[in-house]
Write an enzyme that holds these catalytic residues in place. Structure first.
Site, PDB file in Angstrom:
ATOM      1  N   GLU A  84      -5.567  10.018  21.169  1.00  0.00           N
ATOM      2  CA  GLU A  84      -5.989  10.325  19.794  1.00  0.00           C
ATOM      3  C   GLU A  84      -5.519   9.212  18.855  1.00  0.00           C
ATOM      4  O   GLU A  84      -4.912   9.457  17.810  1.00  0.00           O
ATOM      5  CB  GLU A  84      -5.420  11.680  19.361  1.00  0.00           C
ATOM      6  CG  GLU A  84      -5.749  12.805  20.327  1.00  0.00           C
ATOM      7  CD  GLU A  84      -5.139  14.138  19.945  1.00  0.00           C
ATOM      8  OE1 GLU A  84      -4.237  14.143  19.080  1.00  0.00           O
ATOM      9  OE2 GLU A  84      -5.554  15.161  20.502  1.00  0.00           O
TER      10      GLU A  84
ATOM     11  N   CYS B 171      -3.924  22.486  15.467  1.00  0.00           N
ATOM     12  CA  CYS B 171      -3.229  21.862  14.343  1.00  0.00           C
ATOM     13  C   CYS B 171      -4.132  21.685  13.128  1.00  0.00           C
ATOM     14  O   CYS B 171      -3.667  21.763  11.986  1.00  0.00           O
ATOM     15  CB  CYS B 171      -2.637  20.520  14.763  1.00  0.00           C
ATOM     16  SG  CYS B 171      -3.832  19.403  15.537  1.00  0.00           S
TER      17      CYS B 171
END
Length: 664
Positions: A336, A433
């Site tokens: 990521e 998240c």
């Protein structure tokens, strides 16, 4: 479970800024969060929603049966029996929900159901805290002997940071003392375990976040130990790149806490160099954004010139070489992460919602340290109106983790390298998240509208609001109305007599503008992106700003290989895109043409109200063979092209989407 002891005595420092959002566009989102998103997320966290939880990418180890986040706290508090479920950082989902609830209750204190739920969470968290102040349900329930022993994976300080930030916000909104005492006990616990002293751990968490929280806690209660501990974590990072490996070698339990992280390089954790020596954004994008936010906060709180210069250097690298036109950051699904300068693929990018939220944190804190630098506010606006808003559906119950600039549904289904590119927003994620992070940002938008320095108020975002702001020698009240993002008309009305400055940001996309005071046009010089009006103001003086919004074609620098021969369309702060539901499949065969003109239309019915662009383009016919000699005439026919704001895409079912369109 062991319970916390008597209250901790701390003096709460005063925060004088008072801003209330009155903007129709943003109040709709804030109310959506209050009435839909927060109640929905509360049910998800309590495993009361019958939904399918998505994996954010193809990975068998991602837990996706349920959230279990509230149940984890009940088990840690001794109120339930069982095992921890979910990621080791699952607690942070609850903390970010609580922080979003705090900002919402500050705006709507009469929401009794939300207050009751939030108070119950605070009490449960306090009950799960151990006597020494430690807080972390995974390690309390499953691995009490592994506390702080595998920090590159454990997220213990990351979760602690999210709780402390939530505690600061909730105490400010409601006056709840239990939440602040719990946060201070947790910070005191960390201070006993980490620091330069010989008997302490000379390290830091694998995921930055605690630094931001400790600085906010310091600003709230005035305890300098928290400021110094946050400073220690920043300056210690990267001094010993072998720190995490040393911890693993010393840990008798060799089982991993999060699968798939073993092969990441030191740069993934921004652990490859001391922080002042890092010149480019490396590694996990959200980690980088949180680290940079902490750097900007420390520069302001300690007037740390070296840290300020380091933050500026990373800002320049991110925004000039590694940021998408939508304000997204993070080019690859592997880690990521950032990759290299100008590596900005459109159809395999990551662009995590949390990363753009973090970019806003970074920009906002750079403005707090260096008010009056329009580049920071320009990026904050770009991220907010595009990637951040894209992260949520218009129903408040579906979300994007990844925000691509190009989508072909068949490739998302069949190409493992694009499994992270979801074609529609998901109800929840195994790693959840992003939804509560988005909720806490938008709910706290009032904190991002203005910044101040000495005797000047800087208007950073054109969001309608009523404000009372503290300058060096006075408090100043004003109100603002705005037609952003659809039209560039803004009006400010002063409520306070006296001499002070009002600085209006002129966005980088503005081709021209007009400013008037009480109807008389003024011609002050623009500096660093702001026009400053300094004079003796009187109550009910009226300042107007008019910025014509025109659809504008943008090209990327030729170093961005993926966008050579392609153009993007932006109107005002909004980037636009094409969807196949409007324009037919095969968006790659549509060609923009020279001399094209755009017409703008605002629709109340589409996307709960949105501005739509229309223009003429051409479409290339499908080929008859896979390859053919160059020079063979292409079959083209005229096509009307309809473009929608990027943040609206994916709200009408699965279909193709493209931001960077090919140019004839």
């Amino acid at each position: 479970m062991m319970k916390t002891s008597a209250a901790v005595n701390h003096t709460v420092l005063e925060d004088n800024a008072q801003v209330k959002v009155t903007d129709k566009f943003w109040l709709n989102y804030m109310e959506l969060i209050r009435t839909e998103m927060l109640p929905y997320q509360w049910r998800v966290l309590n495993d009361l929603e019958d939904i399918e939880i998505a994996k954010e990418r193809d990975a068998d180890y991602i837990p996706s049966e349920k959230s279990h986040a509230i149940e984890n706290f009940k088990i840690a508090a001794g109120r339930s029996q069982g095992h921890h479920y979910g990621m080791v950082f699952q607690d942070s989902d609850v903390y970010k929900w609580l922080e979003a609830a705090a900002y919402t209750l500050a705006r709507v204190p009469e929401d009794k159901k939300l207050r009751e739920a939030a108070d119950s969470v605070v009490e449960l968290i306090a009950a799960a805290q151990e006597d020494d102040g430690y807080l972390g349900t995974y390690f309390t329930v499953e691995a009490p002997k592994r506390k702080f022993k595998r920090l590159y994976q454990s997220h213990e300080l990351y979760c602690a940071g999210h709780f402390i930030e939530a505690a600061v916000a909730y105490h400010k909104a409601t006056g709840n003392q239990l939440v602040l005492d719990t946060a201070c006990r947790l910070a005191d616990c960390l201070d006993r375990h980490f620091g330069p002293e010989e008997h302490k751990i000379h390290g830091y968490d694998g995921h930055e976040e605690i630094e931001l929280a400790l600085f906010r806690l310091y600003e709230t209660v005035g305890n300098k130990r928290y400021l110094e501990l946050g400073r220690y974590f920043l300056y210690q990072r990267g001094k010993d790149p072998d720190f995490f490996r040393k911890q693993c070698r010393a840990d008798a339990d060799t089982s991993v806490l999060i699968e798939g992280m073993e092969g990441f390089k030191d740069s993934y954790y921004q652990n490859h160099k001391p922080i002042l020596e890092q010149e480019t954004a490396e590694g996990h994008a959200v980690r980088v954004m949180y680290m940079c936010t902490g750097m900007a906060m420390l520069a302001r709180l300690k007037n740390d010139g070296k840290m300020r210069q380091a933050a500026r250097r990373l800002w320049k690298n991110i925004t000039e070489k590694r940021m998408y036109i939508t304000g997204a950051v993070g080019s690859t699904v592997i880690g990521e992460a950032f990759t290299a300068d100008y590596d900005l693929p459109n159809d395999s990018m990551y662009g995590e919602t949390c990363a753009s939220v973090g970019l806003m944190f970074f920009a906002h804190n750079m403005l707090k340290d260096e008010a009056g630098h329009g580049a920071y506010a320009d990026v904050m606006e770009r991220a907010l109106y595009n990637t951040v808003l894209s992260g949520m559906a218009l129903d408040g119950r579906h979300f994007f983790y990844v925000n691509p600039l190009e989508v072909v549904p068949e490739l998302s289904r069949k190409d493992p390298g694009k499994s992270h590119i979801k074609t529609t927003r998901q109800a929840w994620f195994g790693c959840a998240c992003c939804p509560p992070n988005l909720a806490r940002l938008i709910s706290s938008l009032d904190e991002y509208i203005y910044s101040t320095a000495d005797d000047t108020i800087y208007v950073d975002l054109y969001v309608g609001s009523d404000a009372e702001l503290s300058l060096a020698d006075k408090k100043v009240a004003l109100s603002m109305t705005s037609q952003f993002p659809w039209e560039g008309n803004v009006e400010l009305t002063t409520k306070t007599d006296g001499r002070y400055g009002i600085a209006l940001r002129i966005p980088s996309w503005a081709k021209n503008y007009k400013i008037a005071i009480n109807g008389s046009v003024v011609h002050e010089e623009k500096q660093d992106g702001y026009v400053t009006l300094r004079r003796n103001w009187h109550k009910d003086d009226r300042v107007t700003l008019e910025i014509p919004m025109e659809a504008t074609l943008y090209q990327a620098t030729p170093e961005v290989r993926e966008d050579i021969g392609r153009l993007a369309v932006q109107r005002g702060p909004l980037v636009y895109c094409a969807e196949s539901i409007d324009n037919g499949d095969g968006l790659e065969r549509i060609r923009l043409v020279d001399g094209m003109e755009f017409t703008y239309e605002y629709s109340d019915e589409l996307f709960s109200g949105a501005g739509i662009l229309h223009t003429d383009a051409v479409r290339e016919a499908k080929g008859n063979s896979l390859y053919s000699p160059y020079g063979k005439p292409r079959s083209l026919h005229r096509q009307e092209l309809k473009l929608i704001p990027y943040y609206c895409w994916g709200n009408r079912g699965e279909n193709e989407m493209m931001v960077w369109l090919y140019h004839k």
